[in-house]
Scaffold this motif. Sequence first.
Motif, mmCIF file in Angstrom:
data_model
loop_
_atom_site.group_PDB
_atom_site.id
_atom_site.type_symbol
_atom_site.label_atom_id
_atom_site.label_comp_id
_atom_site.label_asym_id
_atom_site.label_seq_id
_atom_site.Cartn_x
_atom_site.Cartn_y
_atom_site.Cartn_z
ATOM 1 N N HIS A 299 -2.202 -5.982 1.866
ATOM 2 C CA HIS A 299 -2.247 -5.489 3.580
ATOM 3 C C HIS A 299 -3.528 -6.518 3.583
ATOM 4 C CE1 HIS A 299 -3.325 -1.255 1.283
ATOM 5 N NE2 HIS A 299 -3.492 -1.652 0.432
ATOM 6 N N ALA A 300 -3.448 -8.377 3.744
ATOM 7 C CA ALA A 300 -3.749 -8.713 4.302
ATOM 8 C C ALA A 300 -2.759 -9.088 5.197
ATOM 9 C CB ALA A 300 -3.735 -10.395 3.664
ATOM 10 N N ILE A 301 -1.417 -8.757 4.632
ATOM 11 C CA ILE A 301 0.453 -8.811 6.288
ATOM 12 C C ILE A 301 -0.103 -7.837 6.855
ATOM 13 C CG2 ILE A 301 2.329 -8.252 6.119
ATOM 14 C CD1 ILE A 301 2.416 -9.790 3.696
ATOM 15 N N ARG A 302 -0.526 -6.068 6.331
ATOM 16 C CA ARG A 302 -0.928 -5.028 7.447
ATOM 17 C C ARG A 302 -2.158 -5.169 8.623
ATOM 18 N NH1 ARG A 302 -1.826 0.212 3.845
ATOM 19 N NH2 ARG A 302 -1.289 0.620 5.650
ATOM 20 N N ASP A 303 -2.576 -5.945 8.253
ATOM 21 C CA ASP A 303 -3.846 -5.952 9.728
ATOM 22 C C ASP A 303 -2.919 -7.473 9.693
ATOM 23 O OD1 ASP A 303 -7.180 -7.135 9.461
ATOM 24 O OD2 ASP A 303 -5.944 -8.586 9.733
ATOM 25 N N ILE A 304 -2.704 -8.644 9.813
ATOM 26 C CA ILE A 304 -2.116 -9.770 9.985
ATOM 27 C C ILE A 304 -1.065 -9.008 11.458
ATOM 28 C CG2 ILE A 304 -0.836 -11.704 10.239
ATOM 29 C CD1 ILE A 304 -2.483 -12.237 7.390
ATOM 30 N N THR A 305 -0.366 -8.041 11.094
ATOM 31 C CA THR A 305 0.746 -7.455 11.749
ATOM 32 C C THR A 305 0.697 -6.466 12.415
ATOM 33 O OG1 THR A 305 2.069 -6.847 9.977
ATOM 34 C CG2 THR A 305 2.180 -9.140 10.183
ATOM 35 N N GLY A 306 0.010 -6.022 11.778
ATOM 36 C CA GLY A 306 -0.035 -3.942 12.754
ATOM 37 C C GLY A 306 0.815 -3.469 11.857
ATOM 38 N N SER A 307 2.241 -3.787 11.141
ATOM 39 C CA SER A 307 3.239 -3.134 10.341
ATOM 40 C C SER A 307 2.219 -1.866 9.584
ATOM 41 C CB SER A 307 3.916 -3.485 9.650
ATOM 42 O OG SER A 307 4.821 -2.807 9.400
ATOM 43 N N PRO A 308 2.293 -1.188 9.200
ATOM 44 C CA PRO A 308 2.046 -0.717 8.132
ATOM 45 C C PRO A 308 2.641 -0.532 6.593
ATOM 46 C CG PRO A 308 3.599 0.882 9.383
ATOM 47 C CD PRO A 308 3.168 -0.106 9.728
ATOM 48 N N ASP A 309 3.787 -1.063 6.991
ATOM 49 C CA ASP A 309 4.381 -1.754 5.291
ATOM 50 C C ASP A 309 5.346 -2.919 5.302
ATOM 51 O OD1 ASP A 309 6.539 -0.545 7.010
ATOM 52 O OD2 ASP A 309 7.172 1.221 5.962
ATOM 53 N N VAL A 310 6.233 -3.049 4.430
ATOM 54 C CA VAL A 310 6.786 -4.556 4.112
ATOM 55 C C VAL A 310 8.019 -4.252 3.862
ATOM 56 C CG1 VAL A 310 4.276 -5.984 4.445
ATOM 57 C CG2 VAL A 310 5.729 -5.057 1.625
ATOM 58 N N ASN A 311 9.296 -4.921 3.893
ATOM 59 C CA ASN A 311 10.365 -5.243 3.264
ATOM 60 C C ASN A 311 10.194 -6.642 1.786
ATOM 61 O OD1 ASN A 311 11.165 -3.727 4.619
ATOM 62 N ND2 ASN A 311 12.301 -4.956 6.040
ATOM 63 N N LEU A 312 9.976 -6.178 1.041
ATOM 64 C CA LEU A 312 10.036 -7.316 0.030
ATOM 65 C C LEU A 312 11.220 -7.521 -0.869
ATOM 66 C CD1 LEU A 312 7.105 -5.142 -2.340
ATOM 67 C CD2 LEU A 312 7.021 -6.734 -1.344
#
Length: 579
Positions: A299-312
């Motif tokens: 959720h911190a990454i979503r806030d920083i990048t604006g992306s709704p999801d990530v690649n793990l």
Amino acid sequence: MTTAVSTKTPAKTTKKAKKPAAGAAAAAAIVNDVPAMTGPNPFVGLRPEDMVSTAQQIGAQCVQEPTLLLQQQTKLAQDLFAVVDGSAPPPCTRDRRFGDPAWQDNPIYRMALQGYQAWRDALTGFVTGSVMDGRSKERAQYFTDLLIDAVAPTNTLLGNPAALRKTFESGGLNLVSGLVNLLTDTLTNQGMPSQVDKSAFRIGKDLAATPGAVVFRNDVLELIQYTPATANVHARPQLIVPPQVNKFYVFDLSQGKSMVEYLLRNEMQVFMVSWRNPTSLHRDWNLDTYVGALIEAIHAIRDITGSPDVNLHGACSGAMTMSALMGYCAARGEKLVHSATLMVSVFGLDSQSQLGLFATPEAIDAARQGSQARGVLDGGELGRVFAWMRPNDLVWNYWVNNYLLGKAPPAFDILYWNNDTTRLPAGLHGQLLDMLTLNQFSTPGALRVLGEPIDLSAVDCDKYVLAGMTDHITPWKGVYRSVRAFGGNTEFVLSSSGHVQSLINPPGNAKAKFFLNDAQTADPEAWLEGAAVTPSSWWEHWSEWLKARSGPLGAAPSRLGSDRHAPCADAPGRYVTEA
């Protein structure tokens, strides 16, 4: 070492190398060049009583099978007589311990090696020909292999021509230095030969030195965001989840070996989890604790990048934690993960795995009770078990170097990281034992994460799965079988290297190769038989796969973090340096 990034697409490379028969032949050559890997489960450990029991089983076979014993004794006597009268075949010197020319040229050393190999063959032949059940026979073979390796002539001064020459050349100073090294290891390394010069590297300077900042911290992890290395970056961020049993910088080693550096050069936004090293105060941390902390980081990454999801991306126990997270998200219908890379990770000990030879119910209970009593499973204990899974490479090699030759242990970044151990909280250790021995990941609903029953077949995002052909910790066939529990599309890639060497596989290594096969089959051997070999690093193939799943390119962010998650420390952060 600096390496260039290849721009060749994997499709073209694979077509050039698409010769299944040649691929199978190359695979067979690699497998045949590596000894069979058997041993204990690192999370269970190796108890002295299990070794004593195995020795007793071998002794019982001597009584129960006198004919077999007599056969091997007769063969040994014949082989030794052939050594004495000079009719024995030349000794096999493929074993690098016997690479010194003296083992071929000096008649005394040649006879000693031939006698050692004859005794080894007789002992191995007795175990192989015994009527013990399959699992007991594998335990006996592991025990006898330990014994055979321990009594190798190269482990003694007179039996090691290189050490003997060194003694004459230095006037015995090597033995003085070796004695100092031995005393130091006895006092500071629990009697194990040191594998690395720990004074040669500094975290944040020589290792884990890629620029970045800690942009989020909770009690369990720090989240590092790395400074972009290109003007444009892909929109979807990459989050690397390291194993809890090691520190994160296996993914950010020295320049040229850093996966983080490679991803940044390939226009990725890269984030890294740095796990806190738990103490007995954190004994109750379990899978829920780690998955919950990961969700906060995403959720911190979503806030920083604006992306709704990530690649793990994760390896070993980190990939298991990732899988638990993805299973939780699938159960909840939450779309936090777009694709996943799982590296050298098994989810259970199937009947064909040799990793858990000594993982008996009694040993598992003892391991669980031990960590519960202390609050943690000590990383040093794990390291010693890993070492005794490959004693020639990780024990006796350094015995000779440190004590017989009197040299300082080498300065090697991978070994430094390997010896920079961490602890596992008792709660997570107990769950890992259950997950591995009960195959909970493979049974829908057997594992609950944050209250949700997990079914990996519901995880339908694209997955890239890496295994190592010579991996002795997570055998590749176990990795292959484990990931079949997932739903969706899976790209399985088999590197020609071992456990850590498969991870650290930058382009530029002329010996690197990997295997691909789009066919779907339950049998890993059948998969390998039809696989195509590609002579390069899997990183290049992976980067192309990843780019297709990382969204469009846009301008790189001008700052790290966000208003809500401002940088609180420079990379590599605080947790990685805590003892």
